[in-house]
Design a protein around this motif. Structure first.
Motif, PDB file in Angstrom:
ATOM      1  N   VAL A  16       8.159   8.568   5.716  1.00  0.00           N
ATOM      2  CA  VAL A  16       7.574   7.453   4.972  1.00  0.00           C
ATOM      3  C   VAL A  16       6.118   7.413   5.404  1.00  0.00           C
ATOM      4  N   ASP A  17       5.219   7.729   4.489  1.00  0.00           N
ATOM      5  CA  ASP A  17       3.789   7.829   4.788  1.00  0.00           C
ATOM      6  C   ASP A  17       3.111   6.480   4.567  1.00  0.00           C
ATOM      7  N   ILE A  18       2.470   5.974   5.611  1.00  0.00           N
ATOM      8  CA  ILE A  18       1.734   4.722   5.545  1.00  0.00           C
ATOM      9  C   ILE A  18       0.248   5.045   5.646  1.00  0.00           C
ATOM     10  N   SER A  19      -0.496   4.815   4.591  1.00  0.00           N
ATOM     11  CA  SER A  19      -1.926   5.117   4.551  1.00  0.00           C
ATOM     12  C   SER A  19      -2.727   3.838   4.753  1.00  0.00           C
ATOM     13  N   LEU A  20      -3.581   3.844   5.769  1.00  0.00           N
ATOM     14  CA  LEU A  20      -4.394   2.683   6.125  1.00  0.00           C
ATOM     15  C   LEU A  20      -5.866   3.024   6.019  1.00  0.00           C
ATOM     16  N   GLU A  21      -6.679   2.007   5.782  1.00  0.00           N
ATOM     17  CA  GLU A  21      -8.134   2.179   5.748  1.00  0.00           C
ATOM     18  C   GLU A  21      -8.795   1.181   6.685  1.00  0.00           C
ATOM     19  N   VAL A  22      -9.808   1.646   7.394  1.00  0.00           N
ATOM     20  CA  VAL A  22     -10.677   0.780   8.199  1.00  0.00           C
ATOM     21  C   VAL A  22     -12.110   1.189   7.901  1.00  0.00           C
ATOM     22  N   ASP A  23     -13.037   0.294   8.144  1.00  0.00           N
ATOM     23  CA  ASP A  23     -14.442   0.684   7.965  1.00  0.00           C
ATOM     24  C   ASP A  23     -14.822   1.739   9.001  1.00  0.00           C
ATOM     25  N   ARG A  24     -14.486   1.446  10.256  1.00  0.00           N
ATOM     26  CA  ARG A  24     -14.722   2.387  11.349  1.00  0.00           C
ATOM     27  C   ARG A  24     -13.747   2.093  12.477  1.00  0.00           C
ATOM     28  N   LEU A  25     -13.193   3.153  13.077  1.00  0.00           N
ATOM     29  CA  LEU A  25     -12.269   2.972  14.193  1.00  0.00           C
ATOM     30  C   LEU A  25     -13.041   2.612  15.456  1.00  0.00           C
ATOM     31  N   ASN A  26     -12.563   1.584  16.157  1.00  0.00           N
ATOM     32  CA  ASN A  26     -13.157   1.179  17.424  1.00  0.00           C
ATOM     33  C   ASN A  26     -12.139   1.376  18.537  1.00  0.00           C
ATOM     34  N   ASP A  27     -12.624   1.790  19.711  1.00  0.00           N
ATOM     35  CA  ASP A  27     -11.706   2.046  20.818  1.00  0.00           C
ATOM     36  C   ASP A  27     -11.447   0.813  21.675  1.00  0.00           C
ATOM     37  N   GLU A  28     -11.960  -0.338  21.276  1.00  0.00           N
ATOM     38  CA  GLU A  28     -11.694  -1.588  21.971  1.00  0.00           C
ATOM     39  C   GLU A  28     -11.266  -2.646  20.956  1.00  0.00           C
ATOM     40  N   GLY A  29     -10.394  -3.535  21.399  1.00  0.00           N
ATOM     41  CA  GLY A  29      -9.944  -4.591  20.507  1.00  0.00           C
ATOM     42  C   GLY A  29      -9.025  -4.072  19.408  1.00  0.00           C
ATOM     43  N   LYS A  30      -8.797  -4.890  18.403  1.00  0.00           N
ATOM     44  CA  LYS A  30      -7.915  -4.527  17.298  1.00  0.00           C
ATOM     45  C   LYS A  30      -8.717  -3.961  16.134  1.00  0.00           C
ATOM     46  N   ASN A  31      -8.153  -2.952  15.504  1.00  0.00           N
ATOM     47  CA  ASN A  31      -8.725  -2.429  14.268  1.00  0.00           C
ATOM     48  C   ASN A  31      -7.960  -3.063  13.097  1.00  0.00           C
ATOM     49  N   ARG A  32      -8.578  -3.975  12.410  1.00  0.00           N
ATOM     50  CA  ARG A  32      -7.945  -4.624  11.262  1.00  0.00           C
ATOM     51  C   ARG A  32      -7.964  -3.666  10.077  1.00  0.00           C
ATOM     52  N   ALA A  33      -6.776  -3.255   9.644  1.00  0.00           N
ATOM     53  CA  ALA A  33      -6.672  -2.212   8.621  1.00  0.00           C
ATOM     54  C   ALA A  33      -6.187  -2.779   7.295  1.00  0.00           C
ATOM     55  N   ARG A  34      -6.579  -2.107   6.236  1.00  0.00           N
ATOM     56  CA  ARG A  34      -6.082  -2.403   4.891  1.00  0.00           C
ATOM     57  C   ARG A  34      -5.026  -1.364   4.529  1.00  0.00           C
ATOM     58  N   VAL A  35      -3.922  -1.795   3.957  1.00  0.00           N
ATOM     59  CA  VAL A  35      -2.867  -0.868   3.547  1.00  0.00           C
ATOM     60  C   VAL A  35      -3.249  -0.252   2.211  1.00  0.00           C
ATOM     61  N   ARG A  36      -3.470   1.056   2.220  1.00  0.00           N
ATOM     62  CA  ARG A  36      -3.829   1.763   0.986  1.00  0.00           C
ATOM     63  C   ARG A  36      -2.580   2.082   0.162  1.00  0.00           C
ATOM     64  N   SER A  37      -1.557   2.611   0.831  1.00  0.00           N
ATOM     65  CA  SER A  37      -0.327   2.955   0.118  1.00  0.00           C
ATOM     66  C   SER A  37       0.799   3.165   1.117  1.00  0.00           C
ATOM     67  N   VAL A  38       2.021   3.033   0.630  1.00  0.00           N
ATOM     68  CA  VAL A  38       3.229   3.394   1.373  1.00  0.00           C
ATOM     69  C   VAL A  38       4.100   4.184   0.404  1.00  0.00           C
ATOM     70  N   GLN A  39       4.421   5.430   0.756  1.00  0.00           N
ATOM     71  CA  GLN A  39       5.195   6.253  -0.161  1.00  0.00           C
ATOM     72  C   GLN A  39       5.986   7.301   0.607  1.00  0.00           C
ATOM     73  N   GLY A  40       6.997   7.836  -0.053  1.00  0.00           N
ATOM     74  CA  GLY A  40       7.760   8.927   0.532  1.00  0.00           C
ATOM     75  C   GLY A  40       6.913  10.182   0.632  1.00  0.00           C
ATOM     76  N   GLY A  41       7.104  10.930   1.715  1.00  0.00           N
ATOM     77  CA  GLY A  41       6.301  12.138   1.909  1.00  0.00           C
ATOM     78  C   GLY A  41       7.081  13.241   2.593  1.00  0.00           C
ATOM     79  N   GLY A  42       6.348  14.268   2.967  1.00  0.00           N
ATOM     80  CA  GLY A  42       6.941  15.510   3.449  1.00  0.00           C
ATOM     81  C   GLY A  42       6.690  16.580   2.412  1.00  0.00           C
ATOM     82  N   GLY A  43       6.611  17.842   2.858  1.00  0.00           N
ATOM     83  CA  GLY A  43       6.159  18.934   1.987  1.00  0.00           C
ATOM     84  C   GLY A  43       6.827  19.001   0.630  1.00  0.00           C
TER      85      GLY A  43
END
Length: 336
Positions: A16-43
């Motif tokens: 189950v592929d969960i695609s998230l978007e952030v403006d930029r990843l930070n190594d401190e604190g929380k990265n608030r992400a937007r859910v782009r899509s959730v779908q079945g995956g694998g080759g």
């Protein structure tokens, strides 16, 4: 009585592929992400999705287990993808794609998946071979669960009647090496697998040609495809290499998560529609180029593929067959 679909795809280790978007990843604190899509995956599921998007008929056979597996089935049902699950006792895996939208860096995080029991492995093999007899093409692609016997995919290929079903392989590692002792209709290699066969990085068309020569010389296939990243791919048969230059992207590359699956899906779709291997591979290169412009695990828009296809440039090179190289290939194929 409905006509069976001409293309069967197999996914032994779906997600189950969960695609998230952030403006930029930070190594401190929380990265608030937007859910782009959730779908079945694998080759194989991705390949079936690509075939369906192009108007073709594909059926995805896949494993599923427990709560996440039930979610996978629901997502595929809601998408309208023709599929059937083989139940296992452990949870289907979940994967995450994180995209930084300011720079369009993409990170694909994929766990190994659940190990299958011996009974589950045998049931999968039996159901795959039985289902494959109903179609014209079997696409065996994607990663495999940990602990799977190294000759599992070779066993599948061996059980298929090549006079009725053509096998297209896009597998890796020990599964690939074992399957090279069989004969598949077509084999696609990414850069990593091609490099492993020839013992050096694959950085140019000549390197890809060497990988294809290896496959053809040992009799693993009659149609070899090795990709060379943004350069494109090389399609080779018994007589010629064909260097397929990828079209220049019309927008920045966003994610290569499904580029290989898009190539294989478009390639097999064209074959099932009656195209020859060269044209099918050109179409596959255009589909891969269209997919890297999409975020996360999204695949191409068909109109984009059609628009990019005329820009795929093909240069034909005659193969040089030497007894010495054939012997080298046979020796290498006996290695670990």
């Amino acid at each position: 009585m409905p006509v069976p679909p001409p293309i069967l795809t197999v996914t032994l280790n779906p997600t189950v592929d969960i695609s998230l978007e952030v403006d930029r990843l930070n190594d401190e604190g929380k990265n608030r992400a937007r859910v782009r899509s959730v779908q079945g995956g694998g080759g194989g599921i991705n390949v079936a999705r690509c075939i369906g998007r192009l108007g073709g008929s594909a059926f995805a056979l896949h494993t599923y287990g427990r709560e996440v597996g039930q979610r996978l089935n629901r997502l595929l049902d809601e998408e309208g993808l023709a599929h059937r699950g083989i139940e296992i006792g452990s949870d289907t895996r979940e994967a995450v794609v994180v995209a930084e939208t300011l720079a369009w860096h993409s990170y694909h995080l994929v766990p190994p998946g659940a190990e299958l029991t011996a009974i589950e492995r045998d049931r999968c093999a039996e159901e795959i071979i039985a289902a494959a007899q109903q179609g014209s093409y079997l696409v065996l692609t994607g990663s495999v669960p940990p602990g799977l016997p190294e000759d599992f995919c070779a066993r599948i290929v061996r059980g298929i009647d090549p006079s009725s079903t053509r096998v297209v392989l896009d597998i890796a590692g020990a599964q690939l090496r074992a399957a090279l002792s069989e004969n598949s209709f077509a084999i696609r290699l990414d850069r990593r697998e091609a490099a492993g066969l020839i013992g050096r990085p694959v950085e140019c068309f000549e390197d890809a040609q060497a990988a294809n020569d290896f496959l053809l010389d040992i009799g693993a296939t009659g149609n070899a495809i090795s990709t060379v990243g943004a350069l494109g791919a090389v399609y080779s048969n018994a007589v010629f290499h064909h260097r397929l230059s990828a079209p220049s992207p019309r927008s920045p590359a966003r994610s290569d998560a499904c580029a290989g699956d898009s190539l294989v899906g478009a390639f097999t779709f064209q074959l099932a529609a009656g195209a020859d291997c060269l044209h099918a591979c050109e179409y596959g290169v255009a589909a891969a180029a269209a997919t890297v412009m999409r975020p996360g695990t999204e695949v191409f828009a068909p109109a984009t593929v059609d628009a990019l296809l005329p820009a795929v440039r093909t240069h034909r090179v005659e193969r040089e067959i030497t007894e010495h190289r054939a012997v080298q290939g046979l020796t290498a194929a006996e290695g670990p």
